[in-house]
Design an enzyme around this catalytic site. Structure first.
Site, mmCIF file in Angstrom:
data_model
loop_
_atom_site.group_PDB
_atom_site.id
_atom_site.type_symbol
_atom_site.label_atom_id
_atom_site.label_comp_id
_atom_site.label_asym_id
_atom_site.label_seq_id
_atom_site.Cartn_x
_atom_site.Cartn_y
_atom_site.Cartn_z
ATOM 1 C CG ASP A 14 -20.728 17.765 128.460
ATOM 2 O OD1 ASP A 14 -20.058 18.328 127.564
ATOM 3 O OD2 ASP A 14 -21.964 17.653 128.428
ATOM 4 C CG ASP A 124 -29.980 14.197 135.877
ATOM 5 O OD1 ASP A 124 -30.740 13.643 136.698
ATOM 6 O OD2 ASP A 124 -29.726 13.724 134.761
ATOM 7 C CB SER A 175 -28.359 12.672 126.297
ATOM 8 O OG SER A 175 -28.180 12.666 127.689
HETATM 9 N N1 ARG Z 1 -35.627 12.422 132.026
HETATM 10 C C1 ARG Z 1 -35.025 11.545 132.987
HETATM 11 C C2 ARG Z 1 -34.991 12.194 134.330
HETATM 12 O O1 ARG Z 1 -35.017 13.383 134.426
HETATM 13 C C3 ARG Z 1 -33.700 11.038 132.540
HETATM 14 C C4 ARG Z 1 -32.543 11.950 132.601
HETATM 15 C C5 ARG Z 1 -31.390 11.284 131.999
HETATM 16 N N2 ARG Z 1 -30.198 12.014 131.982
HETATM 17 C C6 ARG Z 1 -29.357 11.971 130.942
HETATM 18 N N3 ARG Z 1 -28.222 12.544 131.075
HETATM 19 N N4 ARG Z 1 -29.691 11.410 129.815
HETATM 20 O O2 ARG Z 1 -34.924 11.501 135.331
#
Ligand code: ARG
Length: 398
Positions: A14, A124, A175
């Site tokens: 990405d 994120d 992921s």
């Molecule tokens: N669910 C977790 C959080 O929001 C992990 C996010 C992980 N991100 C990823 N790109 N897999 O902190």
């Protein structure tokens, strides 16, 4: 419209496609910033090359490991921060340190915007954007992956058409986001919350150790400083403890969590070091914190974790809670013994020069120094209100 953009670059599909896509769509120059927060497989020179090959005018790799450990992981550990009681905030903690360096790069390279490769469904994006607005409200924020409407397959085709070097394949299953504090694994068949996570998802916690053993973690004012008496800097300490605890197959989390954007999502994590350190730290507090302080701290800890999860690392409430937590850690100095055996990590002892545990008060043997005669009056007054209430109830016949 922005002219120069600093992109948080991971080296994955990405963000590689995002470099070229932003150049094409927005006519910008892209500066890629890759942050080393202790992730696996971080062949960062190669990541840098990939960003340049994708069309970035500049690509920088920033080693943030020590800063991440000292300024982000440590405050979270002092607060025993676990989101919804379980998740030690692996990804959530890394975003603010990455943003700090993106903003610094934007200043250095005269950029007027920052960009991230997050989708519109996750936490994120919230963390990247809210942190940016806290540190640099003048910068624009671009979210190419949220805007482009490409499927994973489209993105792979886009990469081939534009000669963007990628390692991704169509059948990428999960992921993954990882750093010093742990590893998050999402998607694939685990989107069914009933499905057992396939064994292949676990890399930090595959049980290989066969003999049980102990490890003693030393703390100074809430900060881990030694393992089995050997003084270690924070990063190697976390890495070594994680390797050790993980080899007993301990440190896995499988949960459905509430994302900030309103989605429930099934997440799996491997956090041997962070969970073991929180376990030990929390235990050391049981002998070093006075009761009311311990209670109040425990009441605030979930709130603190929530702020980090929700992207509010840089916020006035978080700052104020930091001051409280920091003050509470003054005497959290001592050692905790962890016992490790297959699938288990258990506290089996704690000691501190500042311990409030008083043998003379606690013991039932001859060394007993407790004034037993004080108890009778204390208990009578403690129960006085209840006795009065019970008397009325019986007069009323109820
Ligand atoms: N669910 C977790 C959080 O929001 C992990 C996010 C992980 N991100 C990823 N790109 N897999 O902190």
């Amino acid at each position: 419209m922005a002219k120069r953009v600093v992109l948080a670059y991971s080296g994955g599909l990405d963000t590689s496609v995002a470099v070229r896509w932003m150049i094409e769509q927005y006519g910008v120059e892209v500066i890629a910033v890759a942050a080393d927060v202790g992730q696996e497989g971080g062949d960062l020179p190669a990541v840098r090359e990939r960003a340049l090959a994708a069309g970035a005018v500049e690509a920088v790799v920033v080693d943030c490991k020590d800063e991440f450990a000292a300024d982000f992981v440590t405050p979270a550990l002092k607060a025993n921060a676990l989101y919804e009681g379980r998740y030690p905030l692996v990804s959530a903690l890394s975003r603010p340190v990455i943003v700090k360096h993106m903003v610094a790069a934007a200043r250095e390279h005269g950029a007027d915007a920052v960009a991230h490769g997050c989708t519109g469904k996750g936490n994120d994006q919230v963390r990247f954007e809210v942190s940016t607005r806290a540190l640099a409200p003048d910068l624009d924020i671009l979210a190419p992956v949220r805007s482009w409407g490409m499927t994973r397959e489209d993105a792979i085709h886009y990469a081939y058409r534009h000669d963007i070097p990628i390692t991704a394949t169509k059948e990428k299953l999960y992921s993954i986001d990882d750093n010093l504090w742990g590893r998050a694994i999402e998607c694939g068949e685990m989107e069914d919350p009933w499905a057992v996570p396939p064994p292949g998802v676990w890399v930090l916690t595959s049980p290989t150790a066969t003999e049980a053993r102990d490890v003693v973690v030393g703390f100074e004012a809430g900060v881990p400083v030694s393992l089995d008496g050997e003084q270690l800097a924070l990063v190697p300490l976390i890495e070594r403890l994680g390797g050790l605890v993980g080899s007993y197959g301990w440190g896995r989390i499988d949960m459905v969590e509430n994302r900030r954007v309103g989605i429930k999502s099934r997440e799996t994590y491997e956090c041997p070091a962070s969970l073991a350190l929180i376990l030990a730290h929390n235990d050391l507090e049981s002998i070093t914190l006075e009761r009311d302080l311990a209670r109040e701290k425990a009441r605030l800890e979930p709130r603190y974790a929530e702020l980090i999860y929700d992207g509010l690392w840089f916020s006035p409430l978080k700052q104020a809670l930091d001051a409280f937590v920091e003050e509470s850690q003054r005497y959290v100095t001592g050692e905790v013994r962890l016992h490790l055996e297959s699938g288990t990590c258990l506290v089996t002892g704690r000691r501190s020069d500042y311990s409030l545990y008083d043998y003379g008060l606690a013991t039932y043997d001859a060394a007993d120094a407790f004034r037993h005669e004080d108890s009778a009056g204390f208990v009578r007054l403690w129960g006085l209100g209840i006795e009065t209430w019970a008397g009325r109830q019986s007069r009323l016949g109820s």
